[in-house]
Design a protein around this motif. Structure first.
Motif, PDB file in Angstrom:
ATOM      1  N   ALA A  15      -4.081  13.055  16.366  1.00 54.59           N
ATOM      2  CA  ALA A  15      -4.042  14.049  17.437  1.00 54.59           C
ATOM      3  C   ALA A  15      -4.545  13.483  18.762  1.00 54.59           C
ATOM      4  CB  ALA A  15      -4.880  15.258  17.044  1.00 54.59           C
ATOM      5  N   ASP A  16      -5.456  12.485  18.694  1.00 55.73           N
ATOM      6  CA  ASP A  16      -6.119  12.050  19.924  1.00 55.73           C
ATOM      7  C   ASP A  16      -6.347  10.547  20.071  1.00 55.73           C
ATOM      8  OD1 ASP A  16      -7.961  11.898  17.875  1.00 55.73           O
ATOM      9  OD2 ASP A  16      -9.586  12.819  19.001  1.00 55.73           O
ATOM     10  N   ARG A  17      -5.911   9.725  19.125  1.00 56.32           N
ATOM     11  CA  ARG A  17      -6.213   8.293  19.200  1.00 56.32           C
ATOM     12  C   ARG A  17      -5.010   7.396  18.940  1.00 56.32           C
ATOM     13  NH1 ARG A  17     -11.676   8.172  15.637  1.00 56.32           N
ATOM     14  NH2 ARG A  17     -11.387  10.365  15.275  1.00 56.32           N
ATOM     15  N   GLY A  18      -3.840   7.855  19.227  1.00 57.51           N
ATOM     16  CA  GLY A  18      -2.665   7.031  18.937  1.00 57.51           C
ATOM     17  C   GLY A  18      -2.373   7.042  17.449  1.00 57.51           C
ATOM     18  N   ARG A  19      -2.279   5.885  16.875  1.00 58.21           N
ATOM     19  CA  ARG A  19      -2.026   5.789  15.432  1.00 58.21           C
ATOM     20  C   ARG A  19      -3.327   5.615  14.664  1.00 58.21           C
ATOM     21  NH1 ARG A  19       3.219   1.841  15.257  1.00 58.21           N
ATOM     22  NH2 ARG A  19       4.640   3.317  16.231  1.00 58.21           N
ATOM     23  N   GLY A  20      -3.262   6.005  13.397  1.00 59.08           N
ATOM     24  CA  GLY A  20      -4.407   5.860  12.507  1.00 59.08           C
ATOM     25  C   GLY A  20      -3.931   5.574  11.101  1.00 59.08           C
ATOM     26  N   LEU A  21      -4.885   5.393  10.220  1.00 59.79           N
ATOM     27  CA  LEU A  21      -4.591   5.080   8.823  1.00 59.79           C
ATOM     28  C   LEU A  21      -5.031   6.253   7.961  1.00 59.79           C
ATOM     29  CD1 LEU A  21      -3.510   2.868   6.977  1.00 59.79           C
ATOM     30  CD2 LEU A  21      -5.806   1.885   6.945  1.00 59.79           C
ATOM     31  N   PHE A  22      -4.123   6.731   7.114  1.00 60.50           N
ATOM     32  CA  PHE A  22      -4.353   7.937   6.322  1.00 60.50           C
ATOM     33  C   PHE A  22      -4.187   7.661   4.834  1.00 60.50           C
ATOM     34  CE2 PHE A  22      -3.357   9.235  10.548  1.00 60.50           C
ATOM     35  CZ  PHE A  22      -4.137  10.359  10.775  1.00 60.50           C
ATOM     36  N   ALA A  23      -4.951   8.386   4.036  1.00 59.32           N
ATOM     37  CA  ALA A  23      -4.896   8.258   2.581  1.00 59.32           C
ATOM     38  C   ALA A  23      -3.692   9.009   2.036  1.00 59.32           C
ATOM     39  CB  ALA A  23      -6.176   8.809   1.960  1.00 59.32           C
ATOM     40  N   SER A  24      -2.901   8.343   1.217  1.00 62.71           N
ATOM     41  CA  SER A  24      -1.773   8.994   0.537  1.00 62.71           C
ATOM     42  C   SER A  24      -2.170   9.485  -0.842  1.00 62.71           C
ATOM     43  CB  SER A  24      -0.592   8.021   0.406  1.00 62.71           C
ATOM     44  OG  SER A  24      -0.137   7.633   1.679  1.00 62.71           O
ATOM     45  N   TYR A  48       0.809  -1.216   0.000  1.00 64.33           N
ATOM     46  CA  TYR A  48       0.000   0.000   0.000  1.00 64.33           C
ATOM     47  C   TYR A  48       0.847   1.273   0.000  1.00 64.33           C
ATOM     48  CZ  TYR A  48      -4.074  -2.927   0.593  1.00 64.33           C
ATOM     49  OH  TYR A  48      -5.054  -3.862   0.400  1.00 64.33           O
ATOM     50  N   SER A  49       2.125   1.171  -0.367  1.00 62.50           N
ATOM     51  CA  SER A  49       2.972   2.361  -0.496  1.00 62.50           C
ATOM     52  C   SER A  49       2.332   3.329  -1.483  1.00 62.50           C
ATOM     53  CB  SER A  49       4.363   1.976  -0.996  1.00 62.50           C
ATOM     54  OG  SER A  49       5.027   1.231  -0.019  1.00 62.50           O
ATOM     55  N   ASN A  50       2.370   4.600  -1.159  1.00 63.50           N
ATOM     56  CA  ASN A  50       1.795   5.671  -1.980  1.00 63.50           C
ATOM     57  C   ASN A  50       0.277   5.601  -2.068  1.00 63.50           C
ATOM     58  OD1 ASN A  50       4.389   6.727  -2.565  1.00 63.50           O
ATOM     59  ND2 ASN A  50       4.628   5.147  -4.138  1.00 63.50           N
ATOM     60  N   ILE A  51      -0.361   4.732  -1.261  1.00 60.03           N
ATOM     61  CA  ILE A  51      -1.818   4.634  -1.230  1.00 60.03           C
ATOM     62  C   ILE A  51      -2.332   4.927   0.180  1.00 60.03           C
ATOM     63  CG2 ILE A  51      -3.809   3.117  -1.583  1.00 60.03           C
ATOM     64  CD1 ILE A  51      -2.063   1.562  -3.613  1.00 60.03           C
ATOM     65  N   LEU A  52      -1.716   4.265   1.183  1.00 61.54           N
ATOM     66  CA  LEU A  52      -2.112   4.416   2.577  1.00 61.54           C
ATOM     67  C   LEU A  52      -0.881   4.560   3.451  1.00 61.54           C
ATOM     68  CD1 LEU A  52      -4.735   1.522   2.713  1.00 61.54           C
ATOM     69  CD2 LEU A  52      -5.209   3.964   2.443  1.00 61.54           C
ATOM     70  N   GLU A  53      -1.059   5.251   4.584  1.00 61.34           N
ATOM     71  CA  GLU A  53       0.059   5.456   5.508  1.00 61.34           C
ATOM     72  C   GLU A  53      -0.441   5.358   6.952  1.00 61.34           C
ATOM     73  OE1 GLU A  53       3.129   9.003   6.847  1.00 61.34           O
ATOM     74  OE2 GLU A  53       2.012   9.208   4.990  1.00 61.34           O
ATOM     75  N   ILE A  54       0.282   4.629   7.780  1.00 62.50           N
ATOM     76  CA  ILE A  54       0.018   4.590   9.213  1.00 62.50           C
ATOM     77  C   ILE A  54       0.768   5.760   9.822  1.00 62.50           C
ATOM     78  CG2 ILE A  54       0.327   3.288  11.350  1.00 62.50           C
ATOM     79  CD1 ILE A  54       0.369   0.734   9.520  1.00 62.50           C
ATOM     80  N   ASP A 107      -4.475  -8.049   8.937  1.00 62.40           N
ATOM     81  CA  ASP A 107      -3.095  -7.655   8.701  1.00 62.40           C
ATOM     82  C   ASP A 107      -2.973  -6.138   8.622  1.00 62.40           C
ATOM     83  OD1 ASP A 107      -4.446  -7.352   6.251  1.00 62.40           O
ATOM     84  OD2 ASP A 107      -2.829  -8.194   5.064  1.00 62.40           O
ATOM     85  N   LEU A 108      -1.732  -5.688   8.544  1.00 58.79           N
ATOM     86  CA  LEU A 108      -1.470  -4.261   8.362  1.00 58.79           C
ATOM     87  C   LEU A 108      -1.731  -3.879   6.915  1.00 58.79           C
ATOM     88  CD1 LEU A 108       1.849  -3.911  10.365  1.00 58.79           C
ATOM     89  CD2 LEU A 108      -0.434  -3.255  11.103  1.00 58.79           C
ATOM     90  N   PRO A 109      -2.209  -2.707   6.673  1.00 58.05           N
ATOM     91  CA  PRO A 109      -2.443  -1.597   7.586  1.00 58.05           C
ATOM     92  C   PRO A 109      -3.866  -1.562   8.164  1.00 58.05           C
ATOM     93  CG  PRO A 109      -2.706  -0.800   5.371  1.00 58.05           C
ATOM     94  CD  PRO A 109      -2.344  -2.276   5.267  1.00 58.05           C
ATOM     95  N   ALA A 110      -4.707  -2.520   7.818  1.00 59.61           N
ATOM     96  CA  ALA A 110      -6.130  -2.459   8.180  1.00 59.61           C
ATOM     97  C   ALA A 110      -6.374  -2.358   9.676  1.00 59.61           C
ATOM     98  CB  ALA A 110      -6.865  -3.671   7.613  1.00 59.61           C
ATOM     99  N   ARG A 111      -5.539  -2.988  10.480  1.00 59.87           N
ATOM    100  CA  ARG A 111      -5.805  -2.985  11.923  1.00 59.87           C
ATOM    101  C   ARG A 111      -5.627  -1.608  12.569  1.00 59.87           C
ATOM    102  NH1 ARG A 111      -1.478  -6.761  14.801  1.00 59.87           N
ATOM    103  NH2 ARG A 111      -2.240  -5.712  16.653  1.00 59.87           N
ATOM    104  N   PHE A 112      -5.128  -0.627  11.814  1.00 60.64           N
ATOM    105  CA  PHE A 112      -4.968   0.728  12.355  1.00 60.64           C
ATOM    106  C   PHE A 112      -6.109   1.669  11.984  1.00 60.64           C
ATOM    107  CE2 PHE A 112      -0.600  -0.634  13.041  1.00 60.64           C
ATOM    108  CZ  PHE A 112      -0.387  -0.126  14.308  1.00 60.64           C
ATOM    109  N   ILE A 113      -7.153   1.166  11.344  1.00 61.15           N
ATOM    110  CA  ILE A 113      -8.268   2.044  11.004  1.00 61.15           C
ATOM    111  C   ILE A 113      -9.061   2.336  12.279  1.00 61.15           C
ATOM    112  CG2 ILE A 113      -9.873   0.208  10.331  1.00 61.15           C
ATOM    113  CD1 ILE A 113     -10.652   2.118   7.979  1.00 61.15           C
TER     114      ILE A 113
END
Length: 115
Positions: free
Chosen positions: A13-22, A3-9, A59-65
């Motif tokens: 600001a308030d929930r630890g880690r999250g999943l972001f759109a690249s 998921y390089s260049n598609i999604l990023e862990i 698996d990663l990155p889904a578990r960070f949503i």
């Protein structure tokens, strides 16, 4: 990483880690398709409910949503024992992917408020 260049862990600001759109996603776009790393009859803080008595750890990155009652992604069952994630709203580059956990959990025990 598939998921390089598609999604990023990344940190939130308030929930630890999250999943972001690249990159931006349009409504209906497939965002990712997760694979079950393990399947169990019992729930834990990182599993998703895929059947009445079935919980999968994805698996990663889904578990960070992260959860939100104002989700921008939805899920469909996939052939990998987990979920495929689709955009239900437009998601801008850099936007956090958010999922309403109540769409697949029969019982939510770890959240008291809708975020």
């Amino acid at each position: 990483h598939r998921y390089s260049n598609i999604l990023e862990i990344s940190s939130t600001a308030d929930r630890g880690r999250g999943l972001f759109a690249s990159k931006p996603f349009q409504v209906g776009d497939l965002v990712m398709s997760a694979t079950a790393r393990s399947i169990s009859a019992s729930r834990d803080s990182h599993s998703v409910q895929t059947g009445w008595d079935t919980h999968a750890t994805m698996d990663l990155p889904a578990r960070f949503i992260n959860h939100s009652c104002h989700a921008n992604v939805g899920v469909r069952d996939n052939d990998k024992g987990a979920f495929a994630f689709f955009a239900v709203e437009e998601i801008d580059e850099g936007g956090e992917l958010l999922l309403d956990y109540e769409t697949f959990e029969y019982e939510i025990g770890s959240m008291d408020a809708c975020l």
